[in-house]
Design an enzyme around this catalytic site. Structure first.
Site, mmCIF file in Angstrom:
data_model
loop_
_atom_site.group_PDB
_atom_site.id
_atom_site.type_symbol
_atom_site.label_atom_id
_atom_site.label_comp_id
_atom_site.label_asym_id
_atom_site.label_seq_id
_atom_site.Cartn_x
_atom_site.Cartn_y
_atom_site.Cartn_z
ATOM 1 C CG ASP A 120 -1.711 -1.092 1.117
ATOM 2 O OD1 ASP A 120 -2.246 -1.488 0.231
ATOM 3 O OD2 ASP A 120 -2.293 -1.706 2.296
ATOM 4 C CB THR A 194 0.951 -10.436 -6.950
ATOM 5 O OG1 THR A 194 0.586 -9.115 -7.349
ATOM 6 C CG2 THR A 194 2.651 -10.437 -6.650
ATOM 7 C CE1 TYR A 196 -4.499 -5.996 -4.608
ATOM 8 C CE2 TYR A 196 -4.059 -3.689 -5.489
ATOM 9 C CZ TYR A 196 -5.084 -4.547 -4.698
ATOM 10 O OH TYR A 196 -5.900 -4.256 -3.600
ATOM 11 C CD GLU A 197 3.893 -9.068 -11.345
ATOM 12 O OE1 GLU A 197 4.077 -9.618 -10.066
ATOM 13 O OE2 GLU A 197 4.696 -9.021 -12.132
#
Ligand code: SAM
Length: 217
Positions: A120, A194, A196-197
């Site tokens: 974050d 991941t 998010y990736e």
């Protein structure tokens, strides 16, 4: 990560043999984490693991290593637990905890390597201390990593990446490498995406990455 209230998440955590969430139990394992795995294999951690795709894939690819996924929120961790149920290996567990307590549960030199994926960003003027690549956190990693240990960080956020490069230096660590376009770099080989990736890559964002070690050990 959006925090939806996943129904029954807490109960699933409590029942799962793969989640350690009791603070006293976590602290009692300080210096003894290898006993959980029943071997001396190196222990790697992912801090801010989210839904666990990266960690589970690493565990599959590297049975010669042990993995601990650290995540603050049950609502997210529950997704990792679902993935863990389908895995037959015994080299991965999850810790529900705040990473600010890392040094209460891990001893000096207990950890071989640390992954920070899409941490974050937090507003840097007000909440720099919470950022997992701030000097505060490099000092925590210093207390638990083996002398040759590495921290590997990925993000799509260029502001956070620039901040992190500054903080590495300010903390007295040294870069092994850094790239602002991981997927088209020499460090792409063996990269595990991941959640998010994958999402950022799908919309054409470049992924930044760095790997760092200490100079003072
Ligand atoms: N690493 C995953 C990925 O790349 O898909 C998740 C990224 S998400 C943006 C960041 C995650 O870090 C969230 O699940 C959040 O709850 C977790 N997190 C942030 N600060 C944390 C802390 N201090 N301790 C434990 N987890 C934390």
């Amino acid at each position: 990560m959006r925090l939806r209230n996943v129904s029954g998440a807490r109960e699933i955590m409590e029942e799962s043999p793969f989640v350690l969430q009791d603070e006293a139990d976590q602290q009692a394992r300080k210096g003894h984490w290898k006993d959980l795995f029943g071997n001396d294999n190196p222990i790697w951690i992912e801090v801010g693991m989210g839904k666990g795709r990266f960690l589970m894939e690493h565990a599959r690819l590297h049975p010669e290593r042990n993995y601990l996924g650290i995540e603050k929120y049950s609502s997210v961790l529950v997704r990792a637990v679902e993935k863990r149920r389908e895995y037959e290996g015994d080299n991965v567990y999850f810790l529900r905890m705040d990473a600010e307590d890392l040094t209460s549960i891990f001893d000096k030199d207990e950890i071989a390597g640390i992954y920070l994926n899409f941490s974050d960003p937090w507003p840097k003027d007000r909440h720099a201390k919470r950022i997992l690549t701030s000097v505060n956190y490099w000092n925590r990693y210093d207390q638990i990593l083996q002398p040759d240990g590495r921290v590997i960080f990925k993000t799509d956020n260029t502001g956070l990446f620039d901040f992190s490069l500054e903080q590495v230096e300010a903390a007295g660590w040294e870069l092994d490498y850094f790239t602002r376009d991981l997927h088209h770099s020499e460090y792409a080989e063996g990269n595990v995406m991941t959640e998010y990736e994958q999402r950022f890559t799908n919309v054409g964002k470049k992924i930044c990455s760095l790997c760092a070690h200490r100079t003072h050990r």
